[in-house]
Structure formats: structure tokens, C-alpha cells
Design a protein around this motif. Structure first.
Motif, PDB file in Angstrom:
ATOM      1  N   ARG A  97      -2.802   6.070  30.425  1.00 45.47           N
ATOM      2  CA  ARG A  97      -1.615   6.281  31.254  1.00 45.47           C
ATOM      3  C   ARG A  97      -1.112   7.715  31.179  1.00 45.47           C
ATOM      4  O   ARG A  97      -1.110   8.327  30.112  1.00 45.47           O
ATOM      5  N   LEU A 137       3.858   1.788  36.659  1.00 48.83           N
ATOM      6  CA  LEU A 137       2.838   2.117  35.665  1.00 48.83           C
ATOM      7  C   LEU A 137       2.479   0.887  34.832  1.00 48.83           C
ATOM      8  O   LEU A 137       1.294   0.606  34.600  1.00 48.83           O
ATOM      9  N   ILE A 177      -6.591   6.674  39.299  1.00 49.06           N
ATOM     10  CA  ILE A 177      -5.667   6.097  40.281  1.00 49.06           C
ATOM     11  C   ILE A 177      -4.368   6.871  40.130  1.00 49.06           C
ATOM     12  O   ILE A 177      -3.770   6.864  39.057  1.00 49.06           O
ATOM     13  N   SER A 178      -3.951   7.554  41.190  1.00 56.31           N
ATOM     14  CA  SER A 178      -2.775   8.414  41.077  1.00 56.31           C
ATOM     15  C   SER A 178      -1.802   8.243  42.231  1.00 56.31           C
ATOM     16  O   SER A 178      -2.206   8.171  43.398  1.00 56.31           O
ATOM     17  N   GLU A 179      -0.543   8.193  41.875  1.00 56.56           N
ATOM     18  CA  GLU A 179       0.543   8.265  42.853  1.00 56.56           C
ATOM     19  C   GLU A 179       0.458   9.636  43.514  1.00 56.56           C
ATOM     20  O   GLU A 179       0.167  10.644  42.852  1.00 56.56           O
ATOM     21  N   VAL A 218      -9.898   3.659  33.111  1.00 56.98           N
ATOM     22  CA  VAL A 218      -9.162   4.119  34.283  1.00 56.98           C
ATOM     23  C   VAL A 218      -7.963   4.963  33.849  1.00 56.98           C
ATOM     24  O   VAL A 218      -7.160   4.534  33.019  1.00 56.98           O
ATOM     25  N   LEU A 275       0.521  -1.678  37.169  1.00 54.82           N
ATOM     26  CA  LEU A 275      -0.859  -1.231  37.363  1.00 54.82           C
ATOM     27  C   LEU A 275      -1.682  -1.432  36.094  1.00 54.82           C
ATOM     28  O   LEU A 275      -2.805  -1.935  36.148  1.00 54.82           O
ATOM     29  N   SER A 276      -1.117  -1.046  34.971  1.00 49.90           N
ATOM     30  CA  SER A 276      -1.821  -1.193  33.692  1.00 49.90           C
ATOM     31  C   SER A 276      -2.143  -2.649  33.416  1.00 49.90           C
ATOM     32  O   SER A 276      -3.273  -2.992  33.042  1.00 49.90           O
ATOM     33  N   VAL A 280      -4.550   6.181  34.968  1.00 47.08           N
ATOM     34  CA  VAL A 280      -3.504   5.843  35.936  1.00 47.08           C
ATOM     35  C   VAL A 280      -2.379   6.863  35.801  1.00 47.08           C
ATOM     36  O   VAL A 280      -1.839   7.059  34.716  1.00 47.08           O
ATOM     37  N   VAL A 307      -7.147   1.176  30.149  1.00 52.84           N
ATOM     38  CA  VAL A 307      -6.220   2.014  30.907  1.00 52.84           C
ATOM     39  C   VAL A 307      -5.697   3.157  30.035  1.00 52.84           C
ATOM     40  O   VAL A 307      -5.264   2.954  28.913  1.00 52.84           O
ATOM     41  N   GLU A 364       1.259   7.653  37.220  1.00 52.09           N
ATOM     42  CA  GLU A 364       2.398   7.046  37.931  1.00 52.09           C
ATOM     43  C   GLU A 364       3.666   7.416  37.184  1.00 52.09           C
ATOM     44  O   GLU A 364       3.764   7.196  35.978  1.00 52.09           O
ATOM     45  N   LEU A 419      -4.953  -3.986  35.811  1.00 56.79           N
ATOM     46  CA  LEU A 419      -6.263  -3.435  35.469  1.00 56.79           C
ATOM     47  C   LEU A 419      -6.782  -3.980  34.138  1.00 56.79           C
ATOM     48  O   LEU A 419      -7.966  -4.321  34.018  1.00 56.79           O
TER      49      LEU A 419
END
Length: 131
Positions: free
Chosen positions: A35, A19, A54-56, A9, A22-23, A11, A33, A13, A26
Motif C-alpha cells: 500500500r 485503500l 493499481i493507482s488512483e 500488487v 481495495l486491499s 495499490v 498487497v 490510493e 485483492l
């Protein structure tokens, strides 16, 4: 959520605390992950072949809407069809509609519920595998 084990994934953020949260969530669910703090960095990291983004939505310099628009212009082998989830503290319907119209499959409002996040990841991933 064994079906998510090993899923890579990406991510995106810009808030370090979010961040890390979320990490952690997941990775605890068995995912790998990658990042990124900025959209430009995330775009480059598509070369790592993540299976989900997955994005802000509200990122500095280039927002998450612009990022997904650029990604959707890529061919599938470059990541153009990556399943994607938008995150934002902005609860406005307009923001959600913009994110979904731009190419995200789901929108989650922050602060997020961990179970909701994991179910959304599983659902988005399953939907994209059916295509």
C-alpha cells in the motif's frame, strides 16, 4: 482467479477507506498487497518488485498520470513495464484517454464492481505476460 494467487500488487490510493477496500478485495483473491498513499511513496515501493500497479488518478502532490509517466521511463528491471490499472471517480473520457495514453493498460471508474476489478486485473496481467 487462481492465476492471481500470490500476485504482488502495489495499490496507490490516498483515501483510507478505498485503500482498505481495495486491499481486502485483492487479498481475498489471494494477492499480496503493498500500500501507498502518495505517488512518491509508490515510486519508491517499486523496489519491492510488484507484479501490478493499481493507482488512483487523483492523488495529492503528484497525480497518478505523472506517476505512470515516471514509471514508464524506467528500464524493465526497475519496474518500467509493470502492468498498471488507473482508478478514478472522474468519468470524463478525457481523463480515461490521458490515463491510457500515459501508460495504464486499463481504467476503472469508482465506485468499482468487485468482479470487474478482478477480471481487469487478470486481463491486464495476462496481456503483459504475452509481451
Amino acid at each position: 482467479m487462481d492465476a492471481l494467487s500470490g500476485l504482488r500488487v502495489l495499490v496507490v490510493e490516498n483515501d483510507e477507506d478505498n485503500l482498505m477496500l481495495l486491499s481486502f478485495v485483492l487479498m481475498e483473491a489471494g494477492m499480496e498487497v503493498i500500500r501507498a498513499c502518495l505517488a512518491c511513496e509508490a515510486f519508491t515501493l517499486l523496489a519491492a518488485k510488484p507484479g501490478l500497479l493499481i493507482s488512483e488518478v487523483r492523488l495529492p502532490e503528484e497525480d497518478g498520470i505523472s506517476l505512470i509517466c515516471r514509471i514508464r521511463k524506467l528500464c524493465p528491471t526497475q519496474g518500467g513495464h509493470i502492468p498498471a490499472i488507473a482508478l478514478s471517480t472522474d468519468v470524463a473520457q478525457e481523463t480515461q484517454h490521458q490515463a491510457l495514453a500515459a501508460g495504464y493498460q486499463a481504467f476503472i471508474t469508482k465506485p468499482f464492481d468487485i468482479d470487474e476489478l478482478l477480471w481487469t486485473v487478470a486481463g491486464v496481467k495476462a496481456d503483459r505476460q504475452c509481451l
